[in-house]
Design an enzyme around this catalytic site. Structure first.
Site, PDB file in Angstrom:
ATOM      1  N   CYS A   1       0.883  -1.180   0.000  1.00  0.00           N
ATOM      2  CA  CYS A   1       0.000   0.000   0.000  1.00  0.00           C
ATOM      3  C   CYS A   1       0.911   1.217   0.000  1.00  0.00           C
ATOM      4  O   CYS A   1       2.128   1.097  -0.087  1.00  0.00           O
ATOM      5  CB  CYS A   1      -0.912  -0.022   1.224  1.00  0.00           C
ATOM      6  SG  CYS A   1       0.032   0.119   2.710  1.00  0.00           S
TER       7      CYS A   1
ATOM      8  N   ASP B   1       1.148   5.192  13.777  1.00  0.00           N
ATOM      9  CA  ASP B   1      -0.120   5.689  13.225  1.00  0.00           C
ATOM     10  C   ASP B   1      -0.361   7.153  13.568  1.00  0.00           C
ATOM     11  O   ASP B   1      -1.244   7.788  12.989  1.00  0.00           O
ATOM     12  CB  ASP B   1      -1.295   4.843  13.733  1.00  0.00           C
ATOM     13  CG  ASP B   1      -1.265   3.466  13.120  1.00  0.00           C
ATOM     14  OD1 ASP B   1      -1.971   2.579  13.619  1.00  0.00           O
ATOM     15  OD2 ASP B   1      -0.500   3.267  12.168  1.00  0.00           O
TER      16      ASP B   1
HETATM   17  C1  EPZ Z   1      -1.247  -2.921  12.260  1.00  0.00           C
HETATM   18  O1  EPZ Z   1      -0.848  -3.219  10.933  1.00  0.00           O
HETATM   19  C2  EPZ Z   1      -2.239  -1.777  12.148  1.00  0.00           C
HETATM   20  N1  EPZ Z   1      -3.408  -2.219  11.373  1.00  0.00           N
HETATM   21  C3  EPZ Z   1      -1.576  -0.583  11.468  1.00  0.00           C
HETATM   22  O2  EPZ Z   1      -2.519   0.494  11.456  1.00  0.00           O
HETATM   23  C4  EPZ Z   1      -0.370  -0.162  12.310  1.00  0.00           C
HETATM   24  O3  EPZ Z   1       0.301   0.896  11.661  1.00  0.00           O
HETATM   25  C5  EPZ Z   1       0.581  -1.355  12.476  1.00  0.00           C
HETATM   26  O4  EPZ Z   1      -0.127  -2.469  13.054  1.00  0.00           O
HETATM   27  C6  EPZ Z   1       1.755  -1.028  13.391  1.00  0.00           C
HETATM   28  O5  EPZ Z   1       1.281  -0.627  14.632  1.00  0.00           O
HETATM   29  C7  EPZ Z   1      -4.326  -2.994  11.981  1.00  0.00           C
HETATM   30  O6  EPZ Z   1      -4.202  -3.341  13.154  1.00  0.00           O
HETATM   31  C8  EPZ Z   1      -5.504  -3.391  11.166  1.00  0.00           C
HETATM   32  P1  EPZ Z   1       2.694  -4.955  11.562  1.00  0.00           P
HETATM   33  P2  EPZ Z   1       0.031  -4.555  10.630  1.00  0.00           P
HETATM   34  O7  EPZ Z   1       2.469  -6.365  11.153  1.00  0.00           O
HETATM   35  O8  EPZ Z   1      -0.447  -5.669  11.489  1.00  0.00           O
HETATM   36  C9  EPZ Z   1       6.435  -5.503   8.716  1.00  0.00           C
HETATM   37  C10 EPZ Z   1      -3.723   2.276  10.541  1.00  0.00           C
HETATM   38  O9  EPZ Z   1      -3.383   3.363  10.065  1.00  0.00           O
HETATM   39  N2  EPZ Z   1       5.978  -6.909   8.637  1.00  0.00           N
HETATM   40  O10 EPZ Z   1       2.994  -4.652  13.006  1.00  0.00           O
HETATM   41  O11 EPZ Z   1       0.059  -4.743   9.181  1.00  0.00           O
HETATM   42  C11 EPZ Z   1       5.466  -4.565   7.996  1.00  0.00           C
HETATM   43  O12 EPZ Z   1       5.804  -4.504   6.627  1.00  0.00           O
HETATM   44  C12 EPZ Z   1      -2.957   1.014  10.186  1.00  0.00           C
HETATM   45  O13 EPZ Z   1      -4.694   2.102  11.348  1.00  0.00           O
HETATM   46  C13 EPZ Z   1       6.769  -7.827   7.952  1.00  0.00           C
HETATM   47  O14 EPZ Z   1       7.828  -7.497   7.433  1.00  0.00           O
HETATM   48  O15 EPZ Z   1       1.450  -4.059  11.148  1.00  0.00           O
HETATM   49  C14 EPZ Z   1       5.691  -3.248   8.693  1.00  0.00           C
HETATM   50  O16 EPZ Z   1       6.828  -2.606   8.151  1.00  0.00           O
HETATM   51  C15 EPZ Z   1      -1.818   1.295   9.221  1.00  0.00           C
HETATM   52  N3  EPZ Z   1       6.340  -9.120   7.858  1.00  0.00           N
HETATM   53  C16 EPZ Z   1       6.008  -3.657  10.139  1.00  0.00           C
HETATM   54  O17 EPZ Z   1       6.385  -5.053  10.084  1.00  0.00           O
HETATM   55  C17 EPZ Z   1       5.168  -9.538   8.433  1.00  0.00           C
HETATM   56  O18 EPZ Z   1       4.847 -10.746   8.329  1.00  0.00           O
HETATM   57  C18 EPZ Z   1       4.814  -3.517  11.069  1.00  0.00           C
HETATM   58  O19 EPZ Z   1       3.820  -4.344  10.592  1.00  0.00           O
HETATM   59  C19 EPZ Z   1       4.377  -8.592   9.126  1.00  0.00           C
HETATM   60  C20 EPZ Z   1       4.802  -7.281   9.222  1.00  0.00           C
END
Ligand code: EPZ
Length: 429
Positions: free
Chosen positions: A120, A308
């Site tokens: 995204c 966020d």
């Molecule tokens: C959750 O996303 C939230 N969304 C996000 O909120 C929030 O920014 C994020 O957590 C961090 O707090 C929901 O809860 C629905 P992550 P998520 O897995 O679960 C990398 C908003 O604005 N990663 O903690 O997708 C990833 O690319 C949204 O409300 C991997 O590399 O976040 C990112 O750089 C945006 N491999 C970082 O970790 C994986 O398998 C954090 O991702 C998983 C994640």
């Protein structure tokens, strides 16, 4: 919902708003209903958002009957004996959080097909940590033409160490562990409050679960889970956005139904910047101050400063006196709103994963475009503080996570109105 918000800036906002239910708690706990078989999950305080509607659509496609009572946010999710185990591509591509059905579907059906969620505007956002944990629990994972096919007899409880405290990976693996054979211990889990909300729902369903202070969760898998009823926690990011609206407009805003402990890092930074507020058990009131002082911060997993709120904080620090440095350590590219803020007279320079913000006295209204949910919120805040008129386009991003933001802002005395063409493919949020 209309796709443009017109804002007349420069008005100090005053009054009280109530924080909505947390989007990022509602989405995982709704997905957890898939663990049920012929039973129902009752949720309270579910926010009325585009992303919630997308999750409702996804669960309905899988066979769940969803009844939503608005206002009050009561949602009843009735799950039949059999559900489909294939998530439709259109919905997964629309919302990354759709990947949260993978763990529960695999645990309950023994198989699942999930199109890989697209990247995204804030980065590639893979789900490799989710898949790695499921493989450790015995799943066979294949990716064909961009679709993850997962198969497992019965998942087996394991000790899993998360390379990064990923919120989504923590949630998917907790739900998978609920029906696994034996105990699962997940270490280095995300500590966001939304994880505790999910743990409460799983416990309510009859899953023995214990979150230890060391960033570890122990889950003893059961054969069947049963109906439960739970309340969604307040949205700490939406609440903080309204606190920043008070700070930036020199107004006085009370945000009610917030859990102060969930926004400690934000309040600490704002206090350091010279903001003044009063905190009670479930509300925060922010008072007018002349001008914020510059601060430097780095976004971190909870309990650090939340990624966020990074974009809304860029907007606030654009008006602070002095030079602020904001480092984004969670996502690859989450400074997209900087260009748009600069078009309003801000002075932000991006150097790698750090934004250098030279505070200015005044922002000017302009026509700007939201690129993602939190960038949209940042532009609205900037418009409220700027001199003159601001048009925020692509409000479709904002409706994903901010319930009735136009009505809430008007209740605080803001002069905002919706205009422009309805968002294409809009749903009745
Ligand atoms: C959750 O996303 C939230 N969304 C996000 O909120 C929030 O920014 C994020 O957590 C961090 O707090 C929901 O809860 C629905 P992550 P998520 O897995 O679960 C990398 C908003 O604005 N990663 O903690 O997708 C990833 O690319 C949204 O409300 C991997 O590399 O976040 C990112 O750089 C945006 N491999 C970082 O970790 C994986 O398998 C954090 O991702 C998983 C994640």
């Amino acid at each position: 919902m209309m796709n443009v918000m017109a804002i007349e800036g420069g008005i100090p906002l005053r009054g009280t708003v109530r924080a909505q239910g947390a989007k990022n708690a509602a989405l995982p706990v709704m997905a957890a209903c898939l663990l049920l078989r012929g039973q129902a999950l009752m949720l309270d305080n579910v926010p009325n958002l585009y992303d919630v509607s997308t999750m409702v659509e996804l669960l309905s496609t899988l066979g769940v009957s969803v009844d939503r009572e608005q206002p009050g946010g009561r949602v009843r999710l009735s799950v039949p004996e059999e559900v489909s185990w294939e998530a439709p591509e259109s919905l997964v591509r629309k919302m990354r959080a759709s990947s949260l059905v993978l763990g529960p579907l695999l645990a309950r059906c023994g198989k699942a097909a999930l199109p890989l969620p697209g990247g995204c505007s804030i980065g590639s956002r893979p789900i490799d940590l989710h898949l790695k944990g499921l493989v450790q629990m015995g799943a066979k994972i294949e990716i064909r033409s961009g679709v993850v096919y997962a198969q497992a007899g019965r998942l087996r409880g394991r000790r899993i160490y998360l390379d990064f405290p990923s919120v989504g990976a923590t949630e998917n693996l907790m739900m998978a562990a609920a029906l696994a054979h034996g105990e699962t211990i997940i270490e280095n889990i995300a500590r966001e409050p939304e994880i505790d909300n999910l743990a409460a729902v799983l416990a309510g369903m009859g899953v023995p679960i214990e979150i230890e202070g060391t960033g570890c969760v122990r889950i003893r898998g059961v054969d069947e889970v049963h109906s439960a009823s739970e309340r969604v926690i307040p949205d700490r990011i939406e609440a903080s956005t309204y606190i920043l609206a008070g700070v930036m407009t020199g107004g006085q805003i009370t945000v009610a139904d917030v859990i102060p402990a969930h926004i400690d890092a934000i309040l600490a930074r704002l206090e350091e910047a010279g903001a003044r507020f009063a905190v009670t058990r479930n509300a925060v009131t922010v008072f007018p101050v002349e001008r914020l002082q510059s601060v430097s911060l780095k976004t971190m997993p909870f309990p650090g400063f939340p990624t966020d709120l990074q974009s809304p904080m860029l907007a606030a620090l654009s008006l602070a006196s002095g030079v602020s440095m904001v480092e984004e350590s969670v996502f690859q590219a989450r400074f997209l709103c900087a260009d748009e803020l600069n078009r309003m007279g801000a002075n932000i320079v991006i150097k790698g994963n750090t934004a250098v913000i030279n505070g200015v006295r005044q922002l000017q209204g302009a026509s700007v475009k939201a690129t993602d949910l939190r960038a949209g919120a940042a532009l609205i805040l900037a418009g409220l503080a700027a001199r003159g008129q601001t048009q925020v386009e692509e409000m479709v991003h904002v409706w994903r996570g901010y319930e009735a933001i136009d009505e809430k802002l008007r209740s605080l005395g803001a002069r905002v109105r919706l205009a422009g063409t309805p968002a294409e493919g809009e749903q009745g949020a």
